[in-house]
Design an enzyme around this catalytic site. Sequence first.
Site, short mmCIF file in Angstrom:
data_model
loop_
_atom_site.label_atom_id
_atom_site.label_comp_id
_atom_site.label_asym_id
_atom_site.label_seq_id
_atom_site.Cartn_x
_atom_site.Cartn_y
_atom_site.Cartn_z
N TYR A 197 -1.42 -0.36 10.58
CA TYR A 197 -1.57 -0.63 9.15
C TYR A 197 -0.38 -0.11 8.36
O TYR A 197 0.19 -0.83 7.52
CB TYR A 197 -2.86 0.00 8.63
CG TYR A 197 -3.12 -0.28 7.17
CD1 TYR A 197 -3.43 -1.57 6.75
CD2 TYR A 197 -3.05 0.73 6.21
CE1 TYR A 197 -3.67 -1.85 5.41
CE2 TYR A 197 -3.29 0.46 4.87
CZ TYR A 197 -3.59 -0.82 4.47
OH TYR A 197 -3.81 -1.09 3.15
N SER A 201 0.84 -1.19 0.00
CA SER A 201 0.00 0.00 0.00
C SER A 201 0.88 1.24 0.00
O SER A 201 2.00 1.22 0.53
CB SER A 201 -0.90 0.03 1.24
OG SER A 201 -1.59 1.27 1.34
#
Length: 269
Positions: A164, A151
Amino acid sequence: MTSPATGAVVTARRPLAFITGASSGIGQALAWRMGQAGYDLALVARRGETLQAWRLSQGMDESRCRIYAADVSDIEQIVAAARSCIARQGLPDVVVANAGISIGMDTAVRGDLDVMARIYATNNLGLAATFHPFVAPMRERGSGRLVGIASVAGIRGLPGSAAYCSSKAAAISYCESLRVELRRSGVRVVTISPGFIDTPLTRSNRYAMPFLMQPSDFADRALKAIEAGDSHRIIPWQMAWVARLLRLLPNGLFDRATSGRARKAREGE
């Protein structure tokens, strides 16, 4: 195709893609796109019944698309699913470690440390466990693609997203290490870092999401990156420029720019 030796008709083997987290979002979009491109599919998710329903709704025959129910955060489950795929369908040409979770956290809250552990178990250990059963046989064959879905959030740490962001930073570094280890083996390691994609994972975000993409558009570009064997592709390209700027931004400026940003929702919020 006809065998020059016997004149018999030989059916060419279709390429096989093994994809985790295929029950929704990016994983499902990529499964559909790869199926349309002629791949046979081995699809993995915790919700096997959801995947079966989707397969039937798409008119995919079981001979072209098999479902494996497994939780990637459980090493034995995902390794067993991978070995079952090899036994039933053969060694994949492409393995996409896509399964991931994204939950906000507050380090001051004890329960959020357990959330962090779950995120790492899925996004990091699950990534390595997904690749593990395929590395040796792909190296022996001398070909294959191992695709890690990371990501843009792995580029810099964002408030409320410590678990995250750090998990995706680790995913990028892990895939880079594996890529170097497998250099000259014929096995390519491809890292794909999506920006904001319109999926259930992002719809709860409480902040602006520039260059938001539809999953089908992402899947088109991701497949091109996979087949090209790119080392690291950020999708969409606009987010690649954002990532470069974020890397260059001095800490003081970065801190001021992001300190007032809305935090990712914690579990239960």
